[in-house]
Scaffold this active site. Structure first.
Site, PDB file in Angstrom:
ATOM      1  N   LYS A  28       0.831  -1.211   0.000  1.00 50.40           N
ATOM      2  CA  LYS A  28       0.000   0.000   0.000  1.00 50.40           C
ATOM      3  C   LYS A  28       0.863   1.258   0.000  1.00 50.40           C
ATOM      4  O   LYS A  28       0.652   2.162  -0.806  1.00 50.40           O
ATOM      5  CB  LYS A  28      -0.926  -0.029   1.231  1.00 50.40           C
ATOM      6  CG  LYS A  28      -1.803   1.196   1.379  1.00 50.40           C
ATOM      7  CD  LYS A  28      -3.012   0.911   2.250  1.00 50.40           C
ATOM      8  CE  LYS A  28      -2.751   1.027   3.732  1.00 50.40           C
ATOM      9  NZ  LYS A  28      -2.619   2.427   4.195  1.00 50.40           N
ATOM     10  N   SER A  29       1.826   1.324   0.899  1.00 48.09           N
ATOM     11  CA  SER A  29       2.681   2.527   0.974  1.00 48.09           C
ATOM     12  C   SER A  29       3.389   2.774  -0.348  1.00 48.09           C
ATOM     13  O   SER A  29       3.477   3.912  -0.825  1.00 48.09           O
ATOM     14  CB  SER A  29       3.763   2.340   2.039  1.00 48.09           C
ATOM     15  OG  SER A  29       3.223   2.409   3.310  1.00 48.09           O
ATOM     16  N   GLY A 100      -4.805   8.291   5.261  1.00 44.49           N
ATOM     17  CA  GLY A 100      -3.861   9.265   5.825  1.00 44.49           C
ATOM     18  C   GLY A 100      -2.647   9.451   4.929  1.00 44.49           C
ATOM     19  O   GLY A 100      -2.140  10.566   4.761  1.00 44.49           O
ATOM     20  N   ARG A 128      -7.525  13.052  12.611  1.00 41.39           N
ATOM     21  CA  ARG A 128      -6.103  12.709  12.820  1.00 41.39           C
ATOM     22  C   ARG A 128      -5.223  13.956  12.694  1.00 41.39           C
ATOM     23  O   ARG A 128      -5.572  14.904  12.000  1.00 41.39           O
ATOM     24  CB  ARG A 128      -5.688  11.624  11.815  1.00 41.39           C
ATOM     25  CG  ARG A 128      -6.442  10.318  12.073  1.00 41.39           C
ATOM     26  CD  ARG A 128      -6.095   9.253  11.076  1.00 41.39           C
ATOM     27  NE  ARG A 128      -4.726   8.825  11.184  1.00 41.39           N
ATOM     28  CZ  ARG A 128      -4.137   7.999  10.310  1.00 41.39           C
ATOM     29  NH1 ARG A 128      -4.809   7.541   9.282  1.00 41.39           N
ATOM     30  NH2 ARG A 128      -2.884   7.641  10.474  1.00 41.39           N
ATOM     31  N   GLN A 174       5.267   9.611   6.694  1.00 38.49           N
ATOM     32  CA  GLN A 174       4.349  10.454   5.911  1.00 38.49           C
ATOM     33  C   GLN A 174       4.792  11.905   5.970  1.00 38.49           C
ATOM     34  O   GLN A 174       4.775  12.603   4.953  1.00 38.49           O
ATOM     35  CB  GLN A 174       2.922  10.292   6.440  1.00 38.49           C
ATOM     36  CG  GLN A 174       2.397   8.879   6.230  1.00 38.49           C
ATOM     37  CD  GLN A 174       1.020   8.658   6.815  1.00 38.49           C
ATOM     38  OE1 GLN A 174       0.506   9.472   7.571  1.00 38.49           O
ATOM     39  NE2 GLN A 174       0.420   7.524   6.482  1.00 38.49           N
ATOM     40  N   ASP A 320       2.907  -0.460  11.921  1.00 39.00           N
ATOM     41  CA  ASP A 320       1.576  -0.926  11.508  1.00 39.00           C
ATOM     42  C   ASP A 320       1.294  -2.348  11.992  1.00 39.00           C
ATOM     43  O   ASP A 320       0.155  -2.814  11.932  1.00 39.00           O
ATOM     44  CB  ASP A 320       1.434  -0.857   9.985  1.00 39.00           C
ATOM     45  CG  ASP A 320       1.291   0.584   9.508  1.00 39.00           C
ATOM     46  OD1 ASP A 320       0.992   1.462  10.340  1.00 39.00           O
ATOM     47  OD2 ASP A 320       1.487   0.837   8.306  1.00 39.00           O
ATOM     48  N   LYS A 347      -3.373   6.615  14.776  1.00 44.60           N
ATOM     49  CA  LYS A 347      -3.626   5.853  13.546  1.00 44.60           C
ATOM     50  C   LYS A 347      -5.127   5.879  13.213  1.00 44.60           C
ATOM     51  O   LYS A 347      -5.857   6.690  13.743  1.00 44.60           O
ATOM     52  CB  LYS A 347      -3.094   4.421  13.712  1.00 44.60           C
ATOM     53  CG  LYS A 347      -1.583   4.363  13.941  1.00 44.60           C
ATOM     54  CD  LYS A 347      -0.840   4.879  12.747  1.00 44.60           C
ATOM     55  CE  LYS A 347       0.653   4.940  13.011  1.00 44.60           C
ATOM     56  NZ  LYS A 347       1.371   5.661  11.953  1.00 44.60           N
TER      57      LYS A 347
HETATM   58  C1  S3P Z   1       2.892   5.143   6.113  1.00 45.40           C
HETATM   59  C2  S3P Z   1       3.541   5.557   7.235  1.00 45.40           C
HETATM   60  C3  S3P Z   1       3.102   5.227   8.587  1.00 45.40           C
HETATM   61  C4  S3P Z   1       2.128   4.049   8.585  1.00 45.40           C
HETATM   62  C5  S3P Z   1       1.070   4.200   7.546  1.00 45.40           C
HETATM   63  C6  S3P Z   1       1.693   4.282   6.166  1.00 45.40           C
HETATM   64  C7  S3P Z   1       3.391   5.574   4.809  1.00 45.40           C
HETATM   65  O1  S3P Z   1       2.438   6.329   9.153  1.00 45.40           O
HETATM   66  O2  S3P Z   1       1.543   3.908   9.860  1.00 45.40           O
HETATM   67  O3  S3P Z   1       0.186   3.101   7.572  1.00 45.40           O
HETATM   68  O4  S3P Z   1       2.966   5.022   3.780  1.00 45.40           O
HETATM   69  O5  S3P Z   1       4.239   6.468   4.792  1.00 45.40           O
HETATM   70  P1  S3P Z   1       3.251   7.501   9.895  1.00 45.40           P
HETATM   71  O6  S3P Z   1       4.056   8.210   8.899  1.00 45.40           O
HETATM   72  O7  S3P Z   1       2.179   8.379  10.492  1.00 45.40           O
HETATM   73  O8  S3P Z   1       4.063   6.813  10.933  1.00 45.40           O
END
Ligand code: S3P
Length: 439
Positions: A28-29, A100, A128, A174, A320, A347
């Site tokens: 996903k990321s 997010g 959030r 993020q 996660d 989260k």
């Molecule tokens: C993600 C970063 C993480 C993770 C999220 C996906 C990303 O969040 O928890 O599910 O794709 O960069 P944070 O950057 O808030 O830690």
């Protein structure tokens, strides 16, 4: 959402053994980043194994609303980027649903545009924290407004994005990624130092798109400049989705699974290290022809787990997967302590309270702290659980049936589609018994 309003519920019956060889849908990321960088690059990018989920579709829709052609062709996603300065004013609010990652990464891109934009999400996303992204972007000259740290977010054109030297104190990939995306437009180089190691997918993918970026675990230096489309970009299987399979086969009896083509980026696989410290029988093999991301095979066998103190340096690398670490602790012999994990409260749900509630309802002894949990492993009963509208809590609750005494009914499971639409199909193919009780 309360239980009675919940649209969907799933019943996990106690499975026998879990076995098989599987591949997992795309990460996903990395899929979000592939969409965003393809949109900003000059020329066409073809993305193979992109995750088709409601979260990644929010990034895709935003790209389309910004005037970018994205279409499925020959089994891959083809995106025709128009360069850093080719996006058009969407003329409407950009809606990011529950995602997010989409909202925060697009903040970095939109902060550098010559048009204004409004970003919003569903009720969970709109509660959030978003100032954590706006603060470093404002230091670069961005004009971002919101009330009370929450979306809806209003972004106005800035005169110039400025190259800065900044230290990022929130342990968030993020936030780091939003700053790196804005930095592509800066008038000079950007130098970032970070307080802890978080996933480095943006850095690795920027490199693949031809960006002048140097990075290590402490520092990132990025020179502004255009990106070039990639003919074939393959997304590895999602390690976070694989983690549900990994824990299910560790805690179920007489089980053994092999997961192929899965991402093994060292900034993501803290969960494997934690499980191995707890006695988990897990081995990994790295594929010989790796490109921008390391991928490989994971083999897992049923194991007797024991309690540990989870080292704090593994927390951002397993962020996660921490709901699953809590579940592993509940199935382990002895006590497990997980602290320094306050980020979990921000989260899709407050995952510390959600998991403390869930495990208590399954008769496990849990003590909640502001920054984590202490869990005494024990005999898990069955029960009726609410997911708090959080996909990872819903899937963790269903996996708990692999070591509970009785069935587990989980309410409010529709959000599983945000990250792992085929979760039930894959789990049942391996031997789990998850059904819709109303069918
Ligand atoms: C993600 C970063 C993480 C993770 C999220 C996906 C990303 O969040 O928890 O599910 O794709 O960069 P944070 O950057 O808030 O830690």
């Amino acid at each position: 959402m309360t239980k009675s309003e919940s649209k969907q519920k799933l019943l996990a019956k106690k499975p026998g053994s879990i076995a098989g060889v599987v591949s997992i849908p795309g990460d996903k990321s990395i899929s979000h980043r592939a969409i965003i960088l393809s949109m900003l690059a000059q020329g066409r990018t073809r993305i193979h194994n992109i995750l088709d989920s409601s979260d990644t579709n929010k990034s895709l829709n935003a790209a389309i609303n910004l005037g970018i052609e994205c279409k499925k062709k020959d089994g891959c996603m083809e995106i025709r980027g128009k360069g850093l300065y080719g996006l058009k004013d969407p003329g409407q609010e950009l809606f990011f649903g529950n995602s997010g990652t989409s909202m925060r990464l697009f903040m970095g891109v939109l902060a550098a545009q010559k048009f204004s934009s409004t970003l919003s999400g569903d009720s969970s996303l709109n509660s959030r924290p978003m100032e954590r992204v706006a603060v470093p972007l404002r230091k670069m000259g961005a004009r971002i407004e919101m009330e009370n740290d929450h979306a809806p977010i209003q972004i106005y054109p800035s005169d110039q994005i400025i190259g800065t030297k900044q230290r990022l104190n929130v342990p968030s990939a993020q936030v780091k990624s939003a700053v790196l995306l804005a930095a592509l437009y800066a008038n000079s180089k950007t130098v970032l130092s970070t307080s802890s190691v978080t996933r480095n997918h943006t850095e690795l993918m920027l490199e693949s798109f031809g960006c002048d970026i140097r990075h290590n675990e402490q520092e990132i230096i990025l020179e502004q400049g255009e990106l070039k489309g990639i003919n074939a970009l393959t997304i590895p299987g999602d390690f976070s989705s694989a983690s549900f399979l990994i824990l299910a086969s560790l805690i179920a009896k007489d089980s053994q699974i092999i997961i192929k083509n899965v991402g093994l980026n060292p900034t993501r696989i803290g969960f494997l290290k934690i499980l191995q410290m707890m006695g988990g029988k897990i081995t990994t093999t790295i594929d010989p022809n790796n490109s921008y991301e390391i991928q490989g095979t994971i083999k897992v066998k049923s194991s007797e787990l024991h309690g540990i103190n989870v080292p704090s340096n593994l927390i951002p690398r397993s962020i996660d997967e921490l709901p699953l670490v809590f579940l592993a602790a509940a199935c382990a012999k002895g006590t497990t302590t997980i602290r320094n994990a306050t980020e979990l409260r921000f989260k899709e749900s407050d995952r510390i309270t959600a998991m403390a509630t869930l495990l208590s309802q399954l008769s496990i002894d849990v003590k909640e702290f502001n920054d984590g949990l202490t869990i005494n492993g024990g005999v898990m009963s069955g029960g009726e659980i609410d997911s708090f509208g959080d996909h990872r809590i819903a899937m963790t609750a269903l996996i708990a049936s692999a070591c509970s005494k009785a069935d587990i009914l989980v309410h409010n499971t529709e959000n599983i589609d945000t990250s792992f639409p085929n979760f039930v199909g894959i789990m049942n193919q391996l031997g789990m018994d998850i059904i819709d009780p109303e069918c």
